[in-house]
Design a protein around this motif. Sequence first.
Motif, mmCIF file in Angstrom:
data_model
loop_
_atom_site.group_PDB
_atom_site.id
_atom_site.type_symbol
_atom_site.label_atom_id
_atom_site.label_comp_id
_atom_site.label_asym_id
_atom_site.label_seq_id
_atom_site.Cartn_x
_atom_site.Cartn_y
_atom_site.Cartn_z
ATOM 1 N N PHE A 145 0.815 -1.212 0.000
ATOM 2 C CA PHE A 145 0.000 0.000 0.000
ATOM 3 C C PHE A 145 0.850 1.265 0.000
ATOM 4 C CE2 PHE A 145 0.350 0.997 4.526
ATOM 5 C CZ PHE A 145 0.706 -0.222 5.051
ATOM 6 N N TRP A 146 2.065 1.177 0.561
ATOM 7 C CA TRP A 146 2.970 2.325 0.478
ATOM 8 C C TRP A 146 3.475 2.478 -0.952
ATOM 9 C CZ3 TRP A 146 8.581 2.673 0.031
ATOM 10 C CH2 TRP A 146 9.052 3.988 0.164
ATOM 11 N N LEU A 149 0.924 4.183 -2.855
ATOM 12 C CA LEU A 149 0.909 5.640 -2.657
ATOM 13 C C LEU A 149 1.993 6.315 -3.497
ATOM 14 C CD1 LEU A 149 0.413 6.040 1.213
ATOM 15 C CD2 LEU A 149 -1.235 6.421 -0.604
ATOM 16 N N MET A 150 3.165 5.698 -3.542
ATOM 17 C CA MET A 150 4.262 6.264 -4.326
ATOM 18 C C MET A 150 3.920 6.249 -5.822
ATOM 19 S SD MET A 150 6.577 7.215 -2.175
ATOM 20 C CE MET A 150 5.327 7.619 -0.975
ATOM 21 N N ILE A 152 0.900 6.351 -7.064
ATOM 22 C CA ILE A 152 -0.107 7.398 -7.276
ATOM 23 C C ILE A 152 0.598 8.747 -7.404
ATOM 24 C CG2 ILE A 152 -2.008 8.673 -6.198
ATOM 25 C CD1 ILE A 152 -2.954 6.101 -4.958
ATOM 26 N N TYR A 153 1.569 8.979 -6.521
ATOM 27 C CA TYR A 153 2.252 10.265 -6.526
ATOM 28 C C TYR A 153 2.951 10.495 -7.870
ATOM 29 C CZ TYR A 153 5.025 14.233 -5.068
ATOM 30 O OH TYR A 153 5.570 15.477 -4.987
ATOM 31 N N VAL A 157 -0.421 11.904 -9.774
ATOM 32 C CA VAL A 157 -0.340 13.307 -9.366
ATOM 33 C C VAL A 157 0.652 14.071 -10.234
ATOM 34 C CG1 VAL A 157 0.238 14.878 -7.470
ATOM 35 C CG2 VAL A 157 -0.937 12.716 -6.993
ATOM 36 N N GLY A 253 -5.208 -9.537 -0.362
ATOM 37 C CA GLY A 253 -4.384 -8.339 -0.415
ATOM 38 C C GLY A 253 -5.100 -7.182 -1.075
ATOM 39 N N ILE A 255 -7.841 -6.162 -0.326
ATOM 40 C CA ILE A 255 -8.604 -5.393 0.664
ATOM 41 C C ILE A 255 -7.950 -4.032 0.884
ATOM 42 C CG2 ILE A 255 -9.358 -5.266 3.063
ATOM 43 C CD1 ILE A 255 -9.554 -8.257 3.092
ATOM 44 N N ILE A 256 -6.633 -4.044 1.134
ATOM 45 C CA ILE A 256 -5.962 -2.772 1.403
ATOM 46 C C ILE A 256 -5.802 -1.966 0.110
ATOM 47 C CG2 ILE A 256 -3.819 -1.720 2.199
ATOM 48 C CD1 ILE A 256 -3.567 -3.790 4.261
ATOM 49 N N ASN A 259 -8.790 -0.248 -0.998
ATOM 50 C CA ASN A 259 -9.062 0.924 -0.174
ATOM 51 C C ASN A 259 -8.186 2.102 -0.575
ATOM 52 O OD1 ASN A 259 -11.097 0.896 2.013
ATOM 53 N ND2 ASN A 259 -10.201 -1.114 2.366
ATOM 54 N N VAL A 260 -6.947 1.804 -0.947
ATOM 55 C CA VAL A 260 -6.046 2.882 -1.370
ATOM 56 C C VAL A 260 -6.577 3.546 -2.638
ATOM 57 C CG1 VAL A 260 -3.719 3.446 -2.147
ATOM 58 C CG2 VAL A 260 -4.037 1.760 -0.346
ATOM 59 N N PHE A 261 -7.036 2.737 -3.585
ATOM 60 C CA PHE A 261 -7.447 3.264 -4.888
ATOM 61 C C PHE A 261 -8.958 3.494 -4.996
ATOM 62 C CE2 PHE A 261 -3.324 1.410 -5.864
ATOM 63 C CZ PHE A 261 -2.771 2.363 -6.704
ATOM 64 N N TYR A 262 -9.691 3.331 -3.909
ATOM 65 C CA TYR A 262 -11.153 3.481 -3.929
ATOM 66 C C TYR A 262 -11.781 2.626 -5.023
ATOM 67 C CZ TYR A 262 -9.933 7.407 -0.986
ATOM 68 O OH TYR A 262 -9.399 8.165 0.011
ATOM 69 N N PHE A 271 -14.544 -5.344 3.645
ATOM 70 C CA PHE A 271 -14.059 -4.436 4.689
ATOM 71 C C PHE A 271 -15.197 -3.561 5.214
ATOM 72 C CE2 PHE A 271 -11.955 -0.347 5.888
ATOM 73 C CZ PHE A 271 -11.359 -0.824 7.037
ATOM 74 N N LEU B 134 -4.664 -11.949 6.200
ATOM 75 C CA LEU B 134 -4.969 -10.530 6.345
ATOM 76 C C LEU B 134 -6.467 -10.314 6.552
ATOM 77 C CD1 LEU B 134 -3.689 -7.715 6.202
ATOM 78 C CD2 LEU B 134 -4.338 -7.678 3.802
ATOM 79 N N ILE B 138 -8.175 -8.679 9.782
ATOM 80 C CA ILE B 138 -9.086 -7.537 9.693
ATOM 81 C C ILE B 138 -10.389 -7.854 10.423
ATOM 82 C CG2 ILE B 138 -10.527 -6.214 8.093
ATOM 83 C CD1 ILE B 138 -8.169 -6.359 6.115
ATOM 84 N N TYR B 226 -2.966 1.051 8.929
ATOM 85 C CA TYR B 226 -3.366 1.872 7.775
ATOM 86 C C TYR B 226 -4.894 1.866 7.640
ATOM 87 C CZ TYR B 226 -4.195 3.281 2.968
ATOM 88 O OH TYR B 226 -4.685 3.909 1.854
ATOM 89 N N LEU B 227 -5.503 0.715 7.897
ATOM 90 C CA LEU B 227 -6.964 0.610 7.796
ATOM 91 C C LEU B 227 -7.651 1.157 9.045
ATOM 92 C CD1 LEU B 227 -7.358 -2.947 6.225
ATOM 93 C CD2 LEU B 227 -7.754 -0.759 5.108
ATOM 94 N N LEU B 242 0.758 6.712 7.286
ATOM 95 C CA LEU B 242 0.581 6.609 5.833
ATOM 96 C C LEU B 242 -0.865 6.903 5.458
ATOM 97 C CD1 LEU B 242 2.760 3.511 4.907
ATOM 98 C CD2 LEU B 242 3.215 5.916 4.483
ATOM 99 N N GLN B 246 -2.164 9.960 2.891
ATOM 100 C CA GLN B 246 -2.733 9.664 1.575
ATOM 101 C C GLN B 246 -3.494 10.838 0.958
ATOM 102 O OE1 GLN B 246 -5.111 6.150 1.364
ATOM 103 N NE2 GLN B 246 -5.455 6.375 -0.818
ATOM 104 N N MET B 249 -1.141 13.818 -0.264
ATOM 105 C CA MET B 249 0.001 13.491 -1.121
ATOM 106 C C MET B 249 0.467 14.682 -1.946
ATOM 107 S SD MET B 249 1.194 10.478 -0.899
ATOM 108 C CE MET B 249 1.918 10.043 -2.466
#
Lengths: 315, 289
Positions: A145-146, A149-150, A152-153, A157, A253, A255-256, A259-262, A271, B134, B138, B226-227, B242, B246, B249
Amino acid sequence: MTAYLLKRLAISLATLVLASIVVFAVLEILPGDPARLMLGMNASADQVELLRNQMGLNAPLLLRYLHWVGGLLSLDFGRSYTYSVPVIDLVRERLAVSLPLALIALALSTVIAIPVGLFSASRRGRAGDTISMGAAQLGVAVPNFWFALMLIYVFAVWLRLVPAGGFPGWSPGIWPALKSLLLPAVALALPQAAILARVTRSALIEVLNEDYIRTARAKGLPYRAVLWRHALRNAMIPVLTILGLQFAFLLAGTIIIENVFYLPGLGRLVFQAITQRDLIVVESVVMLLVAAVIAVNLVVDLSYAVVDPRLRGRQ
Amino acid sequence: MTLHIDIPEETLSGILAKAFRNTAFVTGFVITVLILAMAVISYVWTPYDVTKLVIADKTQGSSLAHWFGTDHFGRDILSMIMVGARNSIAVALVAVGIGMGVGVPLGAFAAARGGLVDEALMRVNDLVFAFPALLSAIMITAIFGPGAVNAIIAIGIFNIPVFARVARAGALAIWPREFILAARAAGKSGTQISIEHVLPNIATLLLVQGTIQFALGILAEAGLSYLGLGAQPPMPSWGRMLFDAQTRMVVAPWMAIFPGMAIVITVLGLNLLGDGIADILDPRSRRQR
């Protein structure tokens, strides 16, 4: 061969049944009354009782379990408390996001990892091996997930090449949908590829030390042919095992990452269902994921027999 | 009297000499010690107080005053990373402890008994493996409430079958050896043999697996927080940092970059340490290189 097949099948089925009992039991002992949750705190005890009866919550335990399993088998998962639609529709809709995502990620990870593993193994101890295994070591340590984010940046972005999140659905065409799945798939795939590359390398190195490899080389086969035809095939068992495990990991995996990318996928659904206590959705999706994991492991077990003829003789 | 003389025993100084020549071990060891030191130091000193909000200093980039910048409440990111290290290490370490404490005896028992007991324990293991870890973590944290303790339990439970499997596989390889036969002939019970002869011989395996699970635990804890299911604010945690980063950013990328690097470096250090230990102590892995 048949005995091996049957034994694996029986074990998988038994695991599936046990898993369903565990899921049912866990959700059974949970605090919180779904009927009360649906009606809100202002509802009278009578109203709650009425709804409990309607939902079949007052039936005996065993009956409810059998009813639930019967529903699962006939793909009737019940209705979601929060969405008020059949769970199966929700699942179908969300799978259209999660399954392509997991498959793209798995394909990416395999396409990256196997060549890197081959490259590393054939240059064992040299600079190329050190560099690629160093990169793999780093890849294993990166939380997906990190990494997401990178990505995405940089790509959303900064370079504005792809959307930062969200999913347009498949109806406006395949390209926009694929575009929004690209970053999540890369984010999921890279750490997995790092693990797979390491496994491929060490499996290959073990095989390359075998006598039959020396024989193949001695009879004049070029190194490349030996590597692909003899070594890779024999190194497939650990690689397949990890691939199977990774598919299970990818399904969860998401799941996270979703959530990061909606992304409106299965992971996000489960979730949200967990946090909203939409237990019917939780138990259905969890069972579905568990069944998928068991099925994949079964396929992996069976593919051993295809890859390794020696296993066919054993039981 | 212990009878686990199979491979020629190496002297401690021999092992240490080997360790210092092993790049992976040295790098991993140094990183791990530094991260541990950072967590310990955070108890007595951090550059800034992580509980104090200084809105005037919010979302500042790297500077001499704030090396890693500040977050949206004006808190110093470096200080938060230092305090967050405690949380990550504590959760992952206790989770490894749970996994080892329960898993190793189970695995050793299965190997010692064999037959039906072994089969039954391994089927239960398969069952746990069928649940994506995971997802279950959760569920556990979401249902029993978010927080560091529930995160430990959730991660710990899934360490159990891993250690059970490793201990069983290791023990099965030890049981047919002559010195076990000798111990049996001396009238020792299965439990006694497991503790006195099998465990010392699989300790390396367990140590290596321990560092791997430690690293995985740090990643899992970061994912859970994070969640929003791990340690709760105001206690800083790397995953939570983190999450906060988000949505910011564009204006404050450093809020995401540095906590992420902390996770990567910690996990990398532990993995290198594990690889190094495996290399130094396990003759089999030497051959594979």
